[in-house]
Design a protein around this motif. Structure first.
Motif, PDB file in Angstrom:
ATOM      1  N   GLY A   1       1.276  12.830  23.407  1.00  0.00           N
ATOM      2  CA  GLY A   1       0.022  12.506  23.900  1.00  0.00           C
ATOM      3  C   GLY A   1      -0.941  12.104  22.750  1.00  0.00           C
ATOM      4  N   ARG A   2      -0.286  12.443  21.779  1.00  0.00           N
ATOM      5  CA  ARG A   2      -1.415  12.127  20.528  1.00  0.00           C
ATOM      6  C   ARG A   2      -0.364  11.668  19.417  1.00  0.00           C
ATOM      7  NH1 ARG A   2      -1.891  17.533  20.263  1.00  0.00           N
ATOM      8  NH2 ARG A   2      -1.903  17.533  18.024  1.00  0.00           N
ATOM      9  N   THR A   3      -1.067  10.984  18.501  1.00  0.00           N
ATOM     10  CA  THR A   3      -0.168  10.430  17.546  1.00  0.00           C
ATOM     11  C   THR A   3      -1.030  10.663  16.121  1.00  0.00           C
ATOM     12  OG1 THR A   3       0.157   8.524  18.924  1.00  0.00           O
ATOM     13  CG2 THR A   3       0.557   8.068  16.515  1.00  0.00           C
ATOM     14  N   ARG A   4      -0.019  11.214  15.162  1.00  0.00           N
ATOM     15  CA  ARG A   4      -0.421  11.108  13.778  1.00  0.00           C
ATOM     16  C   ARG A   4       0.216  10.022  13.123  1.00  0.00           C
ATOM     17  NH1 ARG A   4       2.101  16.042  12.152  1.00  0.00           N
ATOM     18  NH2 ARG A   4       0.306  16.952  12.562  1.00  0.00           N
ATOM     19  N   VAL A   5      -1.017   9.257  12.566  1.00  0.00           N
ATOM     20  CA  VAL A   5      -0.622   7.995  11.558  1.00  0.00           C
ATOM     21  C   VAL A   5      -0.828   8.737  10.277  1.00  0.00           C
ATOM     22  CG1 VAL A   5      -1.475   5.732  10.883  1.00  0.00           C
ATOM     23  CG2 VAL A   5      -1.514   6.429  13.392  1.00  0.00           C
ATOM     24  N   THR A   6       0.434   8.278   9.271  1.00  0.00           N
ATOM     25  CA  THR A   6       0.200   8.500   7.938  1.00  0.00           C
ATOM     26  C   THR A   6       0.697   7.307   7.140  1.00  0.00           C
ATOM     27  OG1 THR A   6       1.001  10.743   8.566  1.00  0.00           O
ATOM     28  CG2 THR A   6       1.317  10.005   6.031  1.00  0.00           C
ATOM     29  N   THR A   7      -0.145   7.097   6.185  1.00  0.00           N
ATOM     30  CA  THR A   7      -0.023   5.849   5.461  1.00  0.00           C
ATOM     31  C   THR A   7      -0.010   6.114   3.924  1.00  0.00           C
ATOM     32  OG1 THR A   7      -1.253   4.453   7.000  1.00  0.00           O
ATOM     33  CG2 THR A   7      -0.964   3.420   4.710  1.00  0.00           C
ATOM     34  N   LYS A   8       1.069   5.743   3.384  1.00  0.00           N
ATOM     35  CA  LYS A   8       1.320   5.830   1.731  1.00  0.00           C
ATOM     36  C   LYS A   8       1.198   4.727   1.050  1.00  0.00           C
ATOM     37  CE  LYS A   8       4.023   8.223  -1.734  1.00  0.00           C
ATOM     38  NZ  LYS A   8       5.222   8.976  -2.020  1.00  0.00           N
ATOM     39  N   SER A   9       0.263   4.587   0.355  1.00  0.00           N
ATOM     40  CA  SER A   9       0.087   3.268  -0.610  1.00  0.00           C
ATOM     41  C   SER A   9       0.596   3.372  -1.899  1.00  0.00           C
ATOM     42  CB  SER A   9      -1.426   2.982  -0.464  1.00  0.00           C
ATOM     43  OG  SER A   9      -1.780   2.263   0.793  1.00  0.00           O
ATOM     44  N   LEU A  10       1.279   2.379  -2.486  1.00  0.00           N
ATOM     45  CA  LEU A  10       1.762   2.805  -3.692  1.00  0.00           C
ATOM     46  C   LEU A  10       1.317   1.490  -4.477  1.00  0.00           C
ATOM     47  CD1 LEU A  10       3.794   3.731  -5.979  1.00  0.00           C
ATOM     48  CD2 LEU A  10       5.458   2.484  -4.883  1.00  0.00           C
ATOM     49  N   MET A  11       0.486   1.735  -5.586  1.00  0.00           N
ATOM     50  CA  MET A  11      -0.004   0.820  -6.356  1.00  0.00           C
ATOM     51  C   MET A  11       0.899   0.561  -7.748  1.00  0.00           C
ATOM     52  SD  MET A  11      -2.921   2.190  -5.023  1.00  0.00           S
ATOM     53  CE  MET A  11      -3.000   2.389  -3.349  1.00  0.00           C
ATOM     54  N   ASP A  12       0.460  -0.433  -8.580  1.00  0.00           N
ATOM     55  CA  ASP A  12       1.096  -0.535  -9.949  1.00  0.00           C
ATOM     56  C   ASP A  12       0.924   0.551 -10.781  1.00  0.00           C
ATOM     57  OD1 ASP A  12       2.033  -3.047  -8.654  1.00  0.00           O
ATOM     58  OD2 ASP A  12       0.168  -4.066  -9.643  1.00  0.00           O
ATOM     59  N   SER A  13      -0.159   1.106 -10.799  1.00  0.00           N
ATOM     60  CA  SER A  13      -0.818   2.366 -11.646  1.00  0.00           C
ATOM     61  C   SER A  13      -1.671   3.084 -11.275  1.00  0.00           C
ATOM     62  CB  SER A  13      -1.365   1.440 -12.972  1.00  0.00           C
ATOM     63  OG  SER A  13      -2.729   0.836 -12.675  1.00  0.00           O
ATOM     64  N   VAL A  14      -1.856   4.268 -12.125  1.00  0.00           N
ATOM     65  CA  VAL A  14      -2.763   5.047 -11.655  1.00  0.00           C
ATOM     66  C   VAL A  14      -4.186   4.517 -11.607  1.00  0.00           C
ATOM     67  CG1 VAL A  14      -4.144   7.182 -12.220  1.00  0.00           C
ATOM     68  CG2 VAL A  14      -1.506   7.146 -12.072  1.00  0.00           C
ATOM     69  N   GLU A  15      -4.314   3.788 -12.650  1.00  0.00           N
ATOM     70  CA  GLU A  15      -5.573   2.961 -12.888  1.00  0.00           C
ATOM     71  C   GLU A  15      -6.027   2.022 -11.786  1.00  0.00           C
ATOM     72  OE1 GLU A  15      -4.032   4.600 -16.426  1.00  0.00           O
ATOM     73  OE2 GLU A  15      -3.265   2.941 -15.071  1.00  0.00           O
ATOM     74  N   ALA A  16      -4.984   1.319 -11.213  1.00  0.00           N
ATOM     75  CA  ALA A  16      -5.150   0.338 -10.050  1.00  0.00           C
ATOM     76  C   ALA A  16      -5.730   1.385  -8.920  1.00  0.00           C
ATOM     77  CB  ALA A  16      -3.929  -0.568  -9.847  1.00  0.00           C
ATOM     78  N   ARG A  17      -4.877   2.313  -8.645  1.00  0.00           N
ATOM     79  CA  ARG A  17      -5.189   3.306  -7.437  1.00  0.00           C
ATOM     80  C   ARG A  17      -6.648   3.685  -7.752  1.00  0.00           C
ATOM     81  NH1 ARG A  17      -3.391   8.633  -7.651  1.00  0.00           N
ATOM     82  NH2 ARG A  17      -4.893   8.757  -9.828  1.00  0.00           N
TER      83      ARG A  17
END
Length: 180
Positions: A122-138
């Motif tokens: 009845g509930r939903t856990r949404v998990t998003t993982k974003s992967l960038m080119d570098s730690v600096e871009a992140r």
């Protein structure tokens, strides 16, 4: 469930691993995975919740299917526009979205986002993982204020899912069965 438990459950958690070029975003919603997933892939619904409250959104293209693409623009009251684009690499109904994400102002900074929709009864856990080119871009993405936009967008999604939006949006979501 107490008010404190409800608020904690609906907190948006945003974590940047210091050693990896990733951002992990987790949030629970009081609606089924089917409803939450639909709000992610239906452009008529996406425009009602994605992004900060102060911006309006225009969708130029939104083809949420494996191999489809999207482009949308957020607009400030003064006319300043921020364009975003990407490709849907995997659309698994009610379970998972994998897409690229790029900001027009930094077109070479493409991230890969994987979003999962976990059924919590009845509930939903949404998990998003974003992967960038570098730690600096992140780090640059974090400094841009993305955390505020994500939190406000998820608050707006809560409102959409519960039918608390005002005006036509409220009647439209009730009619379409988006109420949990």
């Amino acid at each position: 469930m107490s008010g404190a438990e409800t608020n904690r459950r609906h907190e948006t958690h945003i974590v940047a691993d210091p050693a990896l070029p990733t951002i992990l975003i987790t949030r629970e919603f009081g609606a089924s995975p089917e409803l939450v997933f639909r709000a992610y892939i239906d452009p008529d619904l996406v425009v009602q919740w994605l992004g900060p409250r102060r911006l309006t959104m225009r969708i130029d293209e939104y083809d949420a299917r494996t191999g489809g693409s999207y482009r949308y623009v957020h607009r400030e009251d003064d006319g300043t526009e921020y364009g975003f684009r990407g490709v849907f690499h995997e659309v698994r109904l009610n379970e998972r979205l994998v897409q690229t994400f790029a900001y027009d102002g930094f077109p070479d900074g493409v991230s890969l986002e994987t979003t999962t929709f976990e059924d919590l009864g009845g509930r939903t856990r949404v998990t998003t993982k974003s992967l960038m080119d570098s730690v600096e871009a992140r780090d640059s993405m974090i400094k841009s204020g993305m955390q505020r936009g994500i939190r406000e967008g998820y608050e707006r999604l809560d409102e959409l899912l519960s039918g608390r939006q005002s005006g036509n949006a409220d009647r439209r979501t009730e009619k379409e069965g988006l109420r949990p």
